[in-house]
Design a protein around this motif. Sequence first.
Motif, PDB file in Angstrom:
ATOM      1  N   GLY A  52       0.815  -1.208   0.000  1.00 56.26           N
ATOM      2  CA  GLY A  52       0.000   0.000   0.000  1.00 56.26           C
ATOM      3  C   GLY A  52       0.853   1.265   0.000  1.00 56.26           C
ATOM      4  O   GLY A  52       0.429   2.301   0.489  1.00 56.26           O
ATOM      5  N   PHE A  98       4.574  -3.656  10.251  1.00 54.87           N
ATOM      6  CA  PHE A  98       4.241  -4.908   9.564  1.00 54.87           C
ATOM      7  C   PHE A  98       4.556  -6.155  10.392  1.00 54.87           C
ATOM      8  O   PHE A  98       4.368  -7.278   9.917  1.00 54.87           O
ATOM      9  N   GLN A 124      -6.421  -7.446  -7.081  1.00 61.40           N
ATOM     10  CA  GLN A 124      -5.989  -6.068  -6.852  1.00 61.40           C
ATOM     11  C   GLN A 124      -7.140  -5.087  -6.964  1.00 61.40           C
ATOM     12  O   GLN A 124      -8.149  -5.351  -7.621  1.00 61.40           O
ATOM     13  N   GLU A 167      -7.350  -2.494  -8.719  1.00 63.73           N
ATOM     14  CA  GLU A 167      -7.598  -2.028 -10.085  1.00 63.73           C
ATOM     15  C   GLU A 167      -7.971  -3.143 -11.057  1.00 63.73           C
ATOM     16  O   GLU A 167      -7.922  -2.945 -12.277  1.00 63.73           O
ATOM     17  N   ASP A 183      -9.273   2.321   5.671  1.00 67.76           N
ATOM     18  CA  ASP A 183      -8.826   2.951   4.445  1.00 67.76           C
ATOM     19  C   ASP A 183      -9.919   3.872   3.875  1.00 67.76           C
ATOM     20  O   ASP A 183     -11.106   3.594   4.015  1.00 67.76           O
TER      21      ASP A 183
HETATM   22  P1  ADP Z   1      -3.301  -2.636  -5.387  1.00 71.86           P
HETATM   23  O1  ADP Z   1      -1.947  -2.979  -5.888  1.00 71.86           O
HETATM   24  O2  ADP Z   1      -4.284  -3.737  -5.404  1.00 71.86           O
HETATM   25  O3  ADP Z   1      -3.776  -1.382  -5.960  1.00 71.86           O
HETATM   26  P2  ADP Z   1      -2.636  -1.320  -2.943  1.00 71.86           P
HETATM   27  O4  ADP Z   1      -1.145  -1.386  -2.857  1.00 71.86           O
HETATM   28  O5  ADP Z   1      -3.289  -0.032  -3.218  1.00 71.86           O
HETATM   29  O6  ADP Z   1      -3.110  -2.464  -3.873  1.00 71.86           O
HETATM   30  O7  ADP Z   1      -3.231  -1.943  -1.618  1.00 71.86           O
HETATM   31  C1  ADP Z   1      -4.570  -2.362  -1.550  1.00 71.86           C
HETATM   32  C2  ADP Z   1      -5.099  -2.129  -0.193  1.00 71.86           C
HETATM   33  O8  ADP Z   1      -4.415  -2.930   0.726  1.00 71.86           O
HETATM   34  C3  ADP Z   1      -4.956  -0.716   0.287  1.00 71.86           C
HETATM   35  O9  ADP Z   1      -6.069  -0.450   1.073  1.00 71.86           O
HETATM   36  C4  ADP Z   1      -3.672  -0.767   1.094  1.00 71.86           C
HETATM   37  O10 ADP Z   1      -3.673   0.243   2.055  1.00 71.86           O
HETATM   38  C5  ADP Z   1      -3.752  -2.139   1.685  1.00 71.86           C
HETATM   39  N1  ADP Z   1      -2.471  -2.826   1.905  1.00 71.86           N
HETATM   40  C6  ADP Z   1      -1.711  -3.443   0.988  1.00 71.86           C
HETATM   41  N2  ADP Z   1      -0.627  -4.024   1.540  1.00 71.86           N
HETATM   42  C7  ADP Z   1      -0.697  -3.785   2.870  1.00 71.86           C
HETATM   43  C8  ADP Z   1       0.115  -4.131   3.992  1.00 71.86           C
HETATM   44  N3  ADP Z   1       1.230  -4.842   3.899  1.00 71.86           N
HETATM   45  N4  ADP Z   1      -0.286  -3.698   5.199  1.00 71.86           N
HETATM   46  C9  ADP Z   1      -1.397  -2.997   5.330  1.00 71.86           C
HETATM   47  N5  ADP Z   1      -2.211  -2.644   4.314  1.00 71.86           N
HETATM   48  C10 ADP Z   1      -1.878  -3.026   3.095  1.00 71.86           C
END
Ligand code: ADP
Length: 461
Positions: A165, A193, A295, A297, A384
């Motif tokens: 994220g 984490f 994901q 998107e 979020d």
């Molecule tokens: P995508 O690649 O699917 O667009 P994002 O990177 O935007 O994903 O993450 C999707 C969701 O998961 C978001 O709400 C993000 O804040 C959350 N998220 C992803 N990885 C983690 C993590 N390691 N810890 C906490 N939240 C995460």
Amino acid sequence: MPITSLLIANRGEIAVRIVRAARELGIRTVQAHSDADADMLAVRLADDAVSIGPPHAAKSYLNIDAIVEAARAKGVDAIHPGYGFLAENADFADAIEAAGMIFVGPSGSNIRLLGDKVAARQAADAAGVPTVPGSEGRIDDVAAARAVVDEIGYPVLVKAAAGGGGRGIRVITSAEEFDRLVPQAAAEAQAAFGDGGLYIEKLIARARHVEVQVLGDGTDVVHCYERECSLQRRRQKVWEEAPAAMLDDDIRQSLCAAAVALAKSVGYRGAGTAEFLYDDETRDFYFIEMNTRIQVEHPVTELVTGIDLVREMILIAGGEPLRLAQDDIAVSGHAIECRINAEDPYNDFMPFPGTVAGLTVPGGPGVRFDTMLYPGYAIPPFYDSLLGKLIVWDDSRDAALARLDGALAEFDVEGVTTTAPLHQALVRDDDVRAGAFHTKFLEQWLEREPLGEVKKREVAG
Ligand code: ADP
Ligand code: ADP
Ligand code: MG
């Protein structure tokens, strides 16, 4: 064994998306929710619902024992993790299997090999997929790591192995900063984490973010082409497209082949995404990470390929072999997604939870709105800020931009400030229209053209 009942261990718009996909497959749905989410849309749409604990995510959506227990009590045969929360947690996948249920996603061992960012880098190297120059494994020894960096040169990024994220990444520009910031980053990663592991990558400037969707059944892997997600703020995607309009077809083929090779090398099962940075001047691409889950998107790929990715991942988890051969998968037209967040784009994207007093959802051909909103809904402040995603399709990128402009003009949420005006400004920007952007473009644009100015100009006509 085909899945007949499913617990959804997530919230928001993705929970709604999963409930709908399951319903169409004749699967009974049980929506898990925290005490703050008892009235969320997915709870209303699902056949049944179950509380998994207090509002704080650590006590509910991240609570493996509570989720597995709720699933057992409801007698479901599978659990879908959505994205974020426990979606890339190998222990969660293992706990579900150990309890005799199905995890809708890859196996725990797949997740350990590809969901961990350092392990994935090593798997990519082994599969012959180019990675960003950097440390070979985790930084165990700061002095040894500094020697690597002194060789590849600054600036570099220090990244958390368990990050996601857009969090857990920081830029380091000198040896002095390296010595000072690396221990600090390790402590932060541990706190955020639960894993202090770090690794290093050279900073790739002016890159584009291009990612490849894959589907695997444990034996075969197919790709569903690529998405471009270069418009980002704080390393979080804001606007995504399929296909990547500025990508040459030979590079596209190489990227897709690399993603398939990586997934095949671990016997991948489920939906996954291999993310790359692409330098359109040198035409080099570098693998950065694999997301072993659905994901945010994913809809842009669905609109250009006609494949329902959530349906496919549920069927795969139920034991069906891939229903699509690579030759069956083709891209038609162009799709764009805007993330609509409850944030104030005029005030440094300050979170803005509130109650939905009114909602106008755009419509017409090629317009899709995946959301958690309904009139009267009080957005809880604990999670979020993503409220929904406005996605459009048309037969060309220019036509999709025009359709998006119109859809955004129709879109309105009363009672809640959203990022929709940012998207309305972006869709009218010459560089965005020309596809001339990279991963730092949006942050530079926001500095150059504060949205308040855009608003003033619009009011002035
Ligand atoms: P995508 O690649 O699917 O667009 P994002 O990177 O935007 O994903 O993450 C999707 C969701 O998961 C978001 O709400 C993000 O804040 C959350 N998220 C992803 N990885 C983690 C993590 N390691 N810890 C906490 N939240 C995460
Ligand atoms: P996350 O797990 O948070 O999604 P990623 O490794 O996918 O982390 O990186 C998120 C974003 O950070 C990328 O889309 C890109 O904009 C930026 N980024 C990541 N690695 C690099 C790099 N080596 N050089 C430049 N930018 C990077
Ligand atoms: Mg990423």
